[in-house]
Scaffold this motif. Structure first.
Motif, PDB file in Angstrom:
ATOM      1  N   ASP A 166      -0.747  -2.275  -5.859  1.00 22.76           N
ATOM      2  CA  ASP A 166      -2.200  -2.448  -5.728  1.00 22.76           C
ATOM      3  C   ASP A 166      -2.950  -1.798  -6.880  1.00 22.76           C
ATOM      4  O   ASP A 166      -4.171  -1.671  -6.828  1.00 22.76           O
ATOM      5  CB  ASP A 166      -2.689  -1.868  -4.404  1.00 22.76           C
ATOM      6  CG  ASP A 166      -2.186  -2.636  -3.201  1.00 22.76           C
ATOM      7  OD1 ASP A 166      -2.002  -2.044  -2.130  1.00 22.76           O
ATOM      8  OD2 ASP A 166      -1.960  -3.861  -3.350  1.00 22.76           O
ATOM      9  N   GLY A 167      -2.234  -1.364  -7.902  1.00 29.84           N
ATOM     10  CA  GLY A 167      -2.860  -0.716  -9.051  1.00 29.84           C
ATOM     11  C   GLY A 167      -2.667   0.788  -9.027  1.00 29.84           C
ATOM     12  O   GLY A 167      -1.794   1.306  -8.328  1.00 29.84           O
ATOM     13  N   ALA A 168      -3.499   1.476  -9.773  1.00 28.41           N
ATOM     14  CA  ALA A 168      -3.395   2.934  -9.859  1.00 28.41           C
ATOM     15  C   ALA A 168      -3.758   3.568  -8.517  1.00 28.41           C
ATOM     16  O   ALA A 168      -4.608   3.059  -7.781  1.00 28.41           O
ATOM     17  CB  ALA A 168      -4.321   3.458 -10.952  1.00 28.41           C
TER      18      ALA A 168
ATOM     19  N   ILE B  81       5.944   1.106  -5.353  1.00 37.45           N
ATOM     20  CA  ILE B  81       5.555   2.089  -6.359  1.00 37.45           C
ATOM     21  C   ILE B  81       6.231   1.759  -7.677  1.00 37.45           C
ATOM     22  O   ILE B  81       7.444   1.569  -7.722  1.00 37.45           O
ATOM     23  CB  ILE B  81       5.945   3.508  -5.904  1.00 37.45           C
ATOM     24  CG1 ILE B  81       5.220   3.868  -4.608  1.00 37.45           C
ATOM     25  CG2 ILE B  81       5.629   4.533  -6.998  1.00 37.45           C
ATOM     26  CD1 ILE B  81       5.757   5.096  -3.921  1.00 37.45           C
ATOM     27  N   PHE B  82       5.458   1.698  -8.731  1.00 32.81           N
ATOM     28  CA  PHE B  82       6.025   1.458 -10.052  1.00 32.81           C
ATOM     29  C   PHE B  82       6.318   2.781 -10.756  1.00 32.81           C
ATOM     30  O   PHE B  82       7.381   2.958 -11.335  1.00 32.81           O
ATOM     31  CB  PHE B  82       5.069   0.611 -10.900  1.00 32.81           C
ATOM     32  CG  PHE B  82       4.762  -0.731 -10.298  1.00 32.81           C
ATOM     33  CD1 PHE B  82       3.526  -1.337 -10.502  1.00 32.81           C
ATOM     34  CD2 PHE B  82       5.705  -1.402  -9.527  1.00 32.81           C
ATOM     35  CE1 PHE B  82       3.248  -2.577  -9.949  1.00 32.81           C
ATOM     36  CE2 PHE B  82       5.436  -2.638  -8.969  1.00 32.81           C
ATOM     37  CZ  PHE B  82       4.192  -3.228  -9.180  1.00 32.81           C
ATOM     38  N   SER B  83       5.374   3.676 -10.710  1.00 32.38           N
ATOM     39  CA  SER B  83       5.564   4.984 -11.351  1.00 32.38           C
ATOM     40  C   SER B  83       4.723   6.024 -10.622  1.00 32.38           C
ATOM     41  O   SER B  83       3.632   5.721 -10.152  1.00 32.38           O
ATOM     42  CB  SER B  83       5.119   4.949 -12.826  1.00 32.38           C
ATOM     43  OG  SER B  83       5.863   4.044 -13.586  1.00 32.38           O
ATOM     44  N   ILE B  84       5.246   7.233 -10.552  1.00 31.38           N
ATOM     45  CA  ILE B  84       4.453   8.376 -10.095  1.00 31.38           C
ATOM     46  C   ILE B  84       4.402   9.367 -11.248  1.00 31.38           C
ATOM     47  O   ILE B  84       5.436   9.764 -11.777  1.00 31.38           O
ATOM     48  CB  ILE B  84       5.056   9.039  -8.845  1.00 31.38           C
ATOM     49  CG1 ILE B  84       5.063   8.053  -7.681  1.00 31.38           C
ATOM     50  CG2 ILE B  84       4.225  10.279  -8.474  1.00 31.38           C
ATOM     51  CD1 ILE B  84       5.640   8.623  -6.399  1.00 31.38           C
TER      52      ILE B  84
ATOM     53  N   GLN C 179       0.846  -1.194   0.000  1.00 35.24           N
ATOM     54  CA  GLN C 179       0.000   0.000   0.000  1.00 35.24           C
ATOM     55  C   GLN C 179       0.881   1.243   0.000  1.00 35.24           C
ATOM     56  O   GLN C 179       1.879   1.302   0.708  1.00 35.24           O
ATOM     57  CB  GLN C 179      -0.896   0.003   1.235  1.00 35.24           C
ATOM     58  CG  GLN C 179      -2.067   0.948   1.119  1.00 35.24           C
ATOM     59  CD  GLN C 179      -3.070   0.736   2.238  1.00 35.24           C
ATOM     60  OE1 GLN C 179      -2.810  -0.009   3.187  1.00 35.24           O
ATOM     61  NE2 GLN C 179      -4.209   1.355   2.131  1.00 35.24           N
ATOM     62  N   VAL C 180       0.503   2.209  -0.798  1.00 36.13           N
ATOM     63  CA  VAL C 180       1.292   3.428  -0.934  1.00 36.13           C
ATOM     64  C   VAL C 180       0.778   4.477   0.040  1.00 36.13           C
ATOM     65  O   VAL C 180      -0.432   4.647   0.223  1.00 36.13           O
ATOM     66  CB  VAL C 180       1.230   3.950  -2.381  1.00 36.13           C
ATOM     67  CG1 VAL C 180       2.043   5.232  -2.527  1.00 36.13           C
ATOM     68  CG2 VAL C 180       1.733   2.893  -3.362  1.00 36.13           C
ATOM     69  N   HIS C 181       1.695   5.171   0.677  1.00 41.68           N
ATOM     70  CA  HIS C 181       1.352   6.253   1.590  1.00 41.68           C
ATOM     71  C   HIS C 181       2.140   7.492   1.225  1.00 41.68           C
ATOM     72  O   HIS C 181       3.255   7.398   0.691  1.00 41.68           O
ATOM     73  CB  HIS C 181       1.688   5.881   3.049  1.00 41.68           C
ATOM     74  CG  HIS C 181       0.959   4.703   3.563  1.00 41.68           C
ATOM     75  ND1 HIS C 181       1.468   3.429   3.490  1.00 41.68           N
ATOM     76  CD2 HIS C 181      -0.254   4.600   4.159  1.00 41.68           C
ATOM     77  CE1 HIS C 181       0.597   2.593   4.033  1.00 41.68           C
ATOM     78  NE2 HIS C 181      -0.450   3.268   4.433  1.00 41.68           N
ATOM     79  N   LEU C 182       1.571   8.646   1.558  1.00 34.12           N
ATOM     80  CA  LEU C 182       2.274   9.919   1.402  1.00 34.12           C
ATOM     81  C   LEU C 182       2.463  10.519   2.782  1.00 34.12           C
ATOM     82  O   LEU C 182       1.509  10.598   3.561  1.00 34.12           O
ATOM     83  CB  LEU C 182       1.478  10.891   0.532  1.00 34.12           C
ATOM     84  CG  LEU C 182       1.149  10.484  -0.891  1.00 34.12           C
ATOM     85  CD1 LEU C 182       0.430  11.631  -1.614  1.00 34.12           C
ATOM     86  CD2 LEU C 182       2.394  10.095  -1.657  1.00 34.12           C
ATOM     87  N   VAL C 183       3.681  10.935   3.065  1.00 35.91           N
ATOM     88  CA  VAL C 183       3.976  11.545   4.356  1.00 35.91           C
ATOM     89  C   VAL C 183       4.631  12.897   4.107  1.00 35.91           C
ATOM     90  O   VAL C 183       5.656  12.976   3.413  1.00 35.91           O
ATOM     91  CB  VAL C 183       4.903  10.654   5.198  1.00 35.91           C
ATOM     92  CG1 VAL C 183       5.245  11.351   6.511  1.00 35.91           C
ATOM     93  CG2 VAL C 183       4.233   9.311   5.473  1.00 35.91           C
ATOM     94  N   GLU C 184       4.042  13.917   4.691  1.00 30.05           N
ATOM     95  CA  GLU C 184       4.554  15.278   4.525  1.00 30.05           C
ATOM     96  C   GLU C 184       5.427  15.670   5.712  1.00 30.05           C
ATOM     97  O   GLU C 184       5.259  15.161   6.828  1.00 30.05           O
ATOM     98  CB  GLU C 184       3.390  16.259   4.416  1.00 30.05           C
ATOM     99  CG  GLU C 184       2.481  16.000   3.229  1.00 30.05           C
ATOM    100  CD  GLU C 184       1.334  16.990   3.177  1.00 30.05           C
ATOM    101  OE1 GLU C 184       0.253  16.635   2.698  1.00 30.05           O
ATOM    102  OE2 GLU C 184       1.538  18.133   3.629  1.00 30.05           O
TER     103      GLU C 184
END
Length: 119
Positions: free
Chosen positions: A103-105, A28-31, A1-6
Motif C-alpha cells: 500500500d506504499g510507505a 512488506i517490501f522493506s522495513i 495492509q501492514v500490522h505490528l503486533v507486540e
C-alpha cells in the motif's frame, strides 16, 4: 495492509530481565528503521532504542548498557532485551516501524505492551 503486533512484557523484580518483541505482518517490501518507544504516565512517549536496516543501533542514555535492540529481518521482527531493570523502566512500550509495503510507505505502531518493574 501492514500490522505490528507486540508480545512479551509483564511484571519483573528490579534487576530482572524481560524480552519484548514486535512482528510486522502483511505484504512488506522493506522495513527501514524499527524502534522502541516508552510511555510513562504524565510524560510524552520517548524513543529509547532504534535500529536501522544496516543494524546500526542507538539508545537513550538511561538504557544504554542495559537494553539491547535487535532485529530479524527475515521475520520482520524487532526485539528489545531489557536487563538490570529498574522501577523507572516501568511503562508501556510501543514498537514503531518505517518501510514500504503493497500500500506504499508506512510508519506504524504496535498496540503497546506493559512492562512493570516492582519497586
Amino acid at each position: 495492509q501492514v500490522h505490528l503486533v507486540e508480545s512479551g512484557g509483564g511484571l519483573v523484580q528490579p534487576g530482572g530481565s524481560l524480552r519484548i518483541s514486535c512482528t510486522a505482518s502483511g505484504t512488506i517490501f522493506s522495513i527501514y528503521t524499527m524502534a522502541w518507544y516508552r510511555q510513562v504516565p504524565g510524560k510524552q512517549h520517548e524513543a529509547i532504542a532504534v535500529i536501522t536496516s544496516q543494524n546500526y543501533t542507538r539508545y537513550i542514555s538511561s538504557v544504554k548498557g542495559r537494553f539491547i535492540i535487535s532485529r530479524d529481518s527475515a521475520k520482520n521482527t524487532v526485539y528489545l532485551q531489557m536487563n538490570l531493570l529498574k522501577p523507572e523502566d516501568t511503562g508501556v512500550y510501543y514498537c514503531n516501524a518505517e518501510g514500504d509495503g503493497s500500500d506504499g510507505a508506512f510508519n506504524l505502531w504496535g498496540q503497546g505492551t506493559q512492562v512493570t518493574v516492582l519497586s
